[in-house]
Write a protein that holds these residues in place. Structure first.
Motif, PDB file in Angstrom:
ATOM      1  N   ARG A 131      21.462   6.196 -30.632  1.00  0.00           N
ATOM      2  CA  ARG A 131      20.534   6.394 -29.497  1.00  0.00           C
ATOM      3  C   ARG A 131      21.307   6.685 -28.223  1.00  0.00           C
ATOM      4  O   ARG A 131      20.991   7.634 -27.483  1.00  0.00           O
ATOM      5  CB  ARG A 131      19.652   5.152 -29.324  1.00  0.00           C
ATOM      6  CG  ARG A 131      18.704   5.213 -28.118  1.00  0.00           C
ATOM      7  CD  ARG A 131      17.374   4.604 -28.462  1.00  0.00           C
ATOM      8  NE  ARG A 131      16.588   4.191 -27.319  1.00  0.00           N
ATOM      9  CZ  ARG A 131      15.885   5.006 -26.532  1.00  0.00           C
ATOM     10  NH1 ARG A 131      15.922   6.317 -26.730  1.00  0.00           N
ATOM     11  NH2 ARG A 131      15.158   4.530 -25.536  1.00  0.00           N
ATOM     12  N   LYS A 168      15.453   1.625 -30.590  1.00  0.00           N
ATOM     13  CA  LYS A 168      14.441   2.630 -30.903  1.00  0.00           C
ATOM     14  C   LYS A 168      14.992   3.637 -31.923  1.00  0.00           C
ATOM     15  O   LYS A 168      16.094   4.161 -31.754  1.00  0.00           O
ATOM     16  CB  LYS A 168      14.039   3.362 -29.616  1.00  0.00           C
ATOM     17  CG  LYS A 168      12.941   4.397 -29.802  1.00  0.00           C
ATOM     18  CD  LYS A 168      12.632   5.047 -28.453  1.00  0.00           C
ATOM     19  CE  LYS A 168      11.574   6.118 -28.565  1.00  0.00           C
ATOM     20  NZ  LYS A 168      11.318   6.781 -27.268  1.00  0.00           N
ATOM     21  N   GLY A 169      14.229   3.881 -32.975  1.00  0.00           N
ATOM     22  CA  GLY A 169      14.676   4.815 -34.007  1.00  0.00           C
ATOM     23  C   GLY A 169      15.342   4.143 -35.198  1.00  0.00           C
ATOM     24  O   GLY A 169      15.912   4.825 -36.058  1.00  0.00           O
ATOM     25  N   THR A 173      16.569   5.804 -38.717  1.00  0.00           N
ATOM     26  CA  THR A 173      17.975   5.704 -39.125  1.00  0.00           C
ATOM     27  C   THR A 173      18.084   5.201 -40.560  1.00  0.00           C
ATOM     28  O   THR A 173      18.890   5.702 -41.356  1.00  0.00           O
ATOM     29  CB  THR A 173      18.749   4.770 -38.167  1.00  0.00           C
ATOM     30  OG1 THR A 173      18.571   5.218 -36.821  1.00  0.00           O
ATOM     31  CG2 THR A 173      20.233   4.762 -38.485  1.00  0.00           C
ATOM     32  N   LYS A 232      14.965  11.517 -36.307  1.00  0.00           N
ATOM     33  CA  LYS A 232      15.609  10.427 -35.572  1.00  0.00           C
ATOM     34  C   LYS A 232      16.044  10.885 -34.174  1.00  0.00           C
ATOM     35  O   LYS A 232      15.803  10.196 -33.181  1.00  0.00           O
ATOM     36  CB  LYS A 232      16.828   9.930 -36.354  1.00  0.00           C
ATOM     37  CG  LYS A 232      17.588   8.807 -35.667  1.00  0.00           C
ATOM     38  CD  LYS A 232      18.983   8.664 -36.220  1.00  0.00           C
ATOM     39  CE  LYS A 232      19.886   9.798 -35.840  1.00  0.00           C
ATOM     40  NZ  LYS A 232      20.178   9.881 -34.373  1.00  0.00           N
ATOM     41  N   GLN A 236      14.579   9.307 -30.732  1.00  0.00           N
ATOM     42  CA  GLN A 236      15.477   8.525 -29.888  1.00  0.00           C
ATOM     43  C   GLN A 236      15.677   9.131 -28.503  1.00  0.00           C
ATOM     44  O   GLN A 236      16.028   8.419 -27.570  1.00  0.00           O
ATOM     45  CB  GLN A 236      16.834   8.355 -30.575  1.00  0.00           C
ATOM     46  CG  GLN A 236      16.783   7.414 -31.774  1.00  0.00           C
ATOM     47  CD  GLN A 236      18.153   7.143 -32.350  1.00  0.00           C
ATOM     48  OE1 GLN A 236      18.991   8.041 -32.449  1.00  0.00           O
ATOM     49  NE2 GLN A 236      18.394   5.906 -32.740  1.00  0.00           N
TER      50      GLN A 236
END
Length: 298
Positions: A131, A168-169, A173, A232, A236
């Motif tokens: 990120r 976040k994400g 991932t 992703k 992100q």
């Protein structure tokens, strides 16, 4: 790998060095990949920000100098050493869990399973590191400088939304790294088996053959993980509230840009995948040989 006997500690140390080799070899093309994946959709009759991989590289060097290709590298260098250490450690743990005796040879499916476990192990480090890296890479392209570096980026993300904002994400991932890591280690094992001369051990493979095995493992890893990586990166780097989650990113992407958008950045990824992962596995194998020499019983 080179030996059936598994040592998670040695794998941890060798994996960390392999990760540093990977970043040093592959970061410029990673920067190009992220910028291509996250560039804004052009308005009707307007040219896209970048025409392709080489145009993105040219514009980056012209506007920011050669080291513009290395923007955001501090975050992966700091994160990649423990991340690849944990990745190879997780892979060793996954192999050890499936062995009935210390020198048992595992089949390719078992290697794939161990690789998937490695993908789970790395996500705790990978998600925030990715990120931060992506945000630093795209801010240079956009002209607006919000973050002064990886630590400043992490602090601001935490202030804006707490630890969840930093992570976040994470689901995206995991979607990328579980199957991708399985393919990564299975492909490396398979190519090692193919290139090992009859009557020889894989520890006898030349550096050139190790480079080839590692490079092909990286290429096959990204062939599996590419669509999830695009999702992703979009999730992100999007402003807070743009998407409700990875499925929402997928719906918007397919509706607005079509299936081909899932492979944005494919060219720099594939150009980068071979040398970066070749360097990673060579670094890993050389470190393992050194550790086996100085501490054979560890």
């Amino acid at each position: 790998m080179s030996d059936n006997k598994v040592s998670p500690l040695k794998s941890f140390l060798a994996g960390g060095f392999g990760g540093v080799c990977l970043v040093a070899a592959g970061h410029p093309l990673d920067t190009i990949k992220v910028r291509l994946q996250t560039m804004p959709k052009p308005a009707p009759n307007q040219a896209p920000l970048y025409k392709g991989t080489f145009d993105c590289a040219k514009q980056t060097i012209m506007k920011e100098g050669f080291f513009g290709l290395y923007k955001g590298m501090a975050a992966p260098i700091v994160g990649v050493t423990p991340m690849y250490a944990v990745c190879f450690f997780g892979f060793s743990v996954g192999k050890k869990m499936q062995q009935t005796h210390p020198t048992e040879h595992l089949n390719l499916l078992q290697i794939f399973n161990a690789g998937m476990l490695a993908g789970v192990f790395t996500t705790a480090i990978m998600a925030p590191g990715e990120r931060i890296k992506c945000l630093l890479q795209i801010q240079a392209a956009g002209g607006e400088k919000k973050y002064n570096g990886p630590i400043d980026c992490a602090k601001k993300l935490y202030r804006e939304g707490g630890i969840r904002h930093v992570y976040k994400g994470t689901a995206a991932t995991l979607l990328r790294d579980i199957p991708g890591s399985g393919m990564y280690f299975m492909a490396y094992e398979w190519f090692q088996q193919l290139l090992t001369p009859e009557g020889k051990s894989r520890s006898d493979l030349s550096p050139l053959r190790i480079l080839f095995c590692g490079g092909m493992a990286g290429v096959l890893n990204w062939m599996v993980a590419m669509p999830q990586d695009v999702l992703k990166s979009r999730l992100q780097t999007a402003p807070t509230g743009t998407y409700s989650g990875v499925r929402d990113v997928f719906r918007h992407l397919i509706k607005e840009e079509g299936v081909r958008a899932l492979y944005k950045g494919f060219t720099p990824v594939m150009i980068r995948a071979f040398p970066a992962n070749a360097a990673c596995f060579l670094g890993y194998e050389m470190t393992m040989k050194f550790l086996n020499w100085i501490a054979p019983s560890l």
